[in-house]
Design an enzyme around this catalytic site. Sequence first.
Site, PDB file in Angstrom:
ATOM      1  N   HIS A 197      13.449 -38.579  -9.650  1.00 21.96           N
ATOM      2  CA  HIS A 197      12.901 -38.922  -8.331  1.00 21.96           C
ATOM      3  C   HIS A 197      11.433 -38.519  -8.197  1.00 21.96           C
ATOM      4  CE1 HIS A 197      16.816 -40.184  -6.987  1.00 21.96           C
ATOM      5  NE2 HIS A 197      17.313 -39.062  -7.477  1.00 21.96           N
ATOM      6  N   GLU A 225      14.156 -19.276 -10.825  1.00 19.34           N
ATOM      7  CA  GLU A 225      13.829 -17.907 -11.215  1.00 19.34           C
ATOM      8  C   GLU A 225      12.979 -17.905 -12.489  1.00 19.34           C
ATOM      9  OE1 GLU A 225      13.749 -15.138  -9.952  1.00 19.34           O
ATOM     10  OE2 GLU A 225      13.915 -13.610 -11.497  1.00 19.34           O
ATOM     11  N   LYS A 237       4.881  -4.625  -5.426  1.00 23.46           N
ATOM     12  CA  LYS A 237       6.343  -4.580  -5.549  1.00 23.46           C
ATOM     13  C   LYS A 237       7.036  -4.617  -4.199  1.00 23.46           C
ATOM     14  CE  LYS A 237      10.034  -3.700  -8.115  1.00 23.46           C
ATOM     15  NZ  LYS A 237      10.496  -4.953  -8.739  1.00 23.46           N
ATOM     16  N   LYS A 244       9.306 -16.233 -12.592  1.00 24.04           N
ATOM     17  CA  LYS A 244       8.975 -15.132 -13.509  1.00 24.04           C
ATOM     18  C   LYS A 244       7.770 -15.494 -14.368  1.00 24.04           C
ATOM     19  CE  LYS A 244      10.694 -12.181 -12.386  1.00 24.04           C
ATOM     20  NZ  LYS A 244      11.779 -12.055 -11.450  1.00 24.04           N
ATOM     21  N   GLU A 254       4.465 -15.519 -12.302  1.00 24.64           N
ATOM     22  CA  GLU A 254       3.944 -14.263 -11.750  1.00 24.64           C
ATOM     23  C   GLU A 254       3.408 -13.317 -12.808  1.00 24.64           C
ATOM     24  OE1 GLU A 254       6.621 -11.650  -9.625  1.00 24.64           O
ATOM     25  OE2 GLU A 254       8.320 -12.350 -10.793  1.00 24.64           O
ATOM     26  N   TRP A 259      -3.086  -2.571  -1.518  1.00 26.74           N
ATOM     27  CA  TRP A 259      -2.893  -4.004  -1.770  1.00 26.74           C
ATOM     28  C   TRP A 259      -3.621  -4.706  -0.640  1.00 26.74           C
ATOM     29  CZ3 TRP A 259      -0.671  -8.229   0.755  1.00 26.74           C
ATOM     30  CH2 TRP A 259      -0.450  -9.358  -0.050  1.00 26.74           C
ATOM     31  N   ASN A 304      -0.900   1.569   5.763  1.00 26.61           N
ATOM     32  CA  ASN A 304      -0.114   0.538   5.099  1.00 26.61           C
ATOM     33  C   ASN A 304       0.325  -0.428   6.182  1.00 26.61           C
ATOM     34  OD1 ASN A 304       1.856  -0.933   3.721  1.00 26.61           O
ATOM     35  ND2 ASN A 304       3.395   0.667   3.976  1.00 26.61           N
ATOM     36  N   GLY A 305      -0.009  -1.712   6.051  1.00 22.91           N
ATOM     37  CA  GLY A 305       0.409  -2.677   7.063  1.00 22.91           C
ATOM     38  C   GLY A 305      -0.772  -3.471   7.587  1.00 22.91           C
ATOM     39  N   CYS A 345       0.854  -1.181   0.000  1.00 25.07           N
ATOM     40  CA  CYS A 345       0.000   0.000   0.000  1.00 25.07           C
ATOM     41  C   CYS A 345       0.893   1.235   0.000  1.00 25.07           C
ATOM     42  CB  CYS A 345      -0.943   0.104   1.191  1.00 25.07           C
ATOM     43  SG  CYS A 345      -2.058  -1.285   1.372  1.00 25.07           S
ATOM     44  N   ARG A 369       3.366  -0.488  -5.066  1.00 24.01           N
ATOM     45  CA  ARG A 369       3.126  -1.060  -3.744  1.00 24.01           C
ATOM     46  C   ARG A 369       1.760  -1.746  -3.650  1.00 24.01           C
ATOM     47  NH1 ARG A 369       6.827   1.395  -0.201  1.00 24.01           N
ATOM     48  NH2 ARG A 369       5.668   0.615   1.562  1.00 24.01           N
TER      49      ARG A 369
HETATM   50  C1  F6R Z   1       9.650 -11.439  -8.149  1.00 24.46           C
HETATM   51  C2  F6R Z   1       9.790 -10.370  -7.184  1.00 24.46           C
HETATM   52  C3  F6R Z   1       9.622 -10.695  -5.738  1.00 24.46           C
HETATM   53  C4  F6R Z   1      10.656  -9.936  -4.886  1.00 24.46           C
HETATM   54  C5  F6R Z   1      10.394 -10.193  -3.395  1.00 24.46           C
HETATM   55  C6  F6R Z   1      11.429  -9.520  -2.513  1.00 24.46           C
HETATM   56  O1  F6R Z   1       9.869 -10.983  -9.452  1.00 24.46           O
HETATM   57  O2  F6R Z   1      10.016  -9.243  -7.527  1.00 24.46           O
HETATM   58  O3  F6R Z   1       9.714 -12.070  -5.520  1.00 24.46           O
HETATM   59  O4  F6R Z   1      11.925 -10.356  -5.256  1.00 24.46           O
HETATM   60  O5  F6R Z   1       9.114  -9.716  -3.051  1.00 24.46           O
HETATM   61  O6  F6R Z   1      11.404  -8.139  -2.647  1.00 24.46           O
HETATM   62  P1  F6R Z   1      12.625  -7.249  -2.193  1.00 24.46           P
HETATM   63  O7  F6R Z   1      13.773  -7.582  -3.077  1.00 24.46           O
HETATM   64  O8  F6R Z   1      12.164  -5.836  -2.352  1.00 24.46           O
HETATM   65  O9  F6R Z   1      12.924  -7.613  -0.768  1.00 24.46           O
END
Ligand code: F6R
Length: 608
Positions: free
Chosen positions: A503, A480, A603, A484, A487, A74, A98-99, A2, A27
């Site tokens: 396995h 990764e 984010k 990617k 998401e 969010w 926020n929180g 948020c 956010r």
């Molecule tokens: C995936 C992604 C998230 C962040 C995770 C940690 O593409 O962006 O998995 O890597 O939320 O966020 P930070 O790096 O800000 O601690």
Amino acid sequence: MCGIVGILGTTPVASLIVDGLKRLEYRGYDSAGVATLERGRLDRRRAEGKLRNLEARLREQPLDGLIGIGHTRWATHGRPSERNAHPHATDKLAVVHNGIIENFRELRESLQADGLRFESETDTEVVAQYVTREMRRTNDPVAAVAASLAQFRGAFALAFLFDGEEDLMIGARRGAPLAVGWGEGEMYLGSDALALAPFTDTITYLEDGDWVVLRHGGAEFRDQNNAVVQRPKQKTSAGAFLVDKGAHRHFMAKEIHEQPEVVGRTLAHYIDMATGRVRLPFEVPFDWSDLDRLTVSACGTAYIAGLVAKYWFERFARLPVEIDVASEFRYREAPLPRKGLALFISQSGETADTLAGLRYAKENGQKILSVVNVPTSSIARESDVVAPTLAGPEIGVASTKAFTCQLTVLACLAVAAGLARGTLSESEGLRLVTELIAVPGLMAETLKHEHEVEQVARDLSKVSDVLYLGRGSSFPMALEGALKLKEISYIHAEAYAAGELKHGPIALIDETMPVIVIAPRDALYEKTVSNMQEVAARGGRIVLISDAHAAAESGLDGLENVVMPPMGADFAPIVYAVPIQLLAYWAAVALGKDVDQPRNLAKSVTVE
Ligand code: F6R
């Protein structure tokens, strides 16, 4: 998560607040709202969905107040809807949050017992009602907030606006970040300096537990014991970064393409290009050669950067590494060694679980090293030493350039550790730095083949499940790749260490299941070829990410090859990140998904 913006202005503030919120949409973006005081009376507009919906609402029904607060959400408690959108209001005040207020149930029951009615399903409305009840008792907004804050458990940043109070705003911070911006006869409040960059470059960060009383003429800070405290003003360069997409369709595309430049910039910060030696831009407050163990913790893609780094620290520095996702690490009561270093990796520097893990490690006597992209963030400020990534602001929700800059910094740290511990010779150190310096050029070369990756991604977009495989440091890269793809395209994907295939997951293989194999030509390449044979023997469709020579050497027919330039194996993960990101990006574009703001995500994850 948020985002919060507040302005005590001298002209109408609603559209300025929305401008600030646009910079915070990373956010959260499931609903948004603004409240202002119009001729002293509180009025608000809220809308479900992205900020553009709120903008449309404000066009139909403008708000003209000169003081106001805004929020982009969010959802944690209560589904995304206008009713649950912030600001939450009573006849006395409006609040944005926020929180999470963890004890909201018991507080709500006590408020309901007093006859108060709730409109929303949120925890935030408890804050609005609780402070309102205190105001009825004290008739003083500042005293009411002071009395209320101690009753809220959890992590939060709050901004309050009060009916009839044209020269008052109150902000509070516990766990989640909050900053005050200083203007000429105007004051601002925001979740970060980026949000306030259009208005001011002079910022004061609230420390954990602080709250602040803002008036047009300035700010008075109080700590968690309500004592008045001084907090320093800082100049920020957040405004220097243009937050636009340039010639790209999406921020994610722009950020993928920026990687040769930002990885190069990061390398230049850690390597003395004249001598070809690693030169850390800070003193370390520990002795590498005296360490027994490195404990690494982070979330999501940052955690995956840590997994890759484990291979580097163990190989180059012979330093045992323990790594865990922060949401587990913070609670599992891990015993930590007497001579231990704890490393935390975070783009935002605000991730709640990572910050909690850091505090646990600190309490348990570890020196704290953090790799962060936001140098003013909470994680940076609470670390003993900060290794910055110079990726610049990352706006796309899926991490791309921050990830490769994290890998770059971690690679330099691992080489520095190896040299300091005597496990790398001078000449090996020089060879590794030569390999690192080649990385930005190899990334640029890889980007030239984007069109071919796009073709593979278009095919990928037609399936519902994908398997990613890799060995050694390519195993985390497989993780990764799957993360990617999931998401941003919402295609189900899983990753396995290639040797684990037999396995269990091999049962999934048939002609409908694409298997993406990440396999730079390294010491384990032949082993991975054997695993590809096992897939081919069961009719599986293989997409090999490797150089053309390696693909030919595999002897497999019908292999699709995402062609990589030939390169040394040690730092291949940094370059191989590029096709992995492009595959997910183009699959999501082919499916028409919202690449920069995928559903349900945000984010910056400042809640547990
Ligand atoms: C995936 C992604 C998230 C962040 C995770 C940690 O593409 O962006 O998995 O890597 O939320 O966020 P930070 O790096 O800000 O601690």
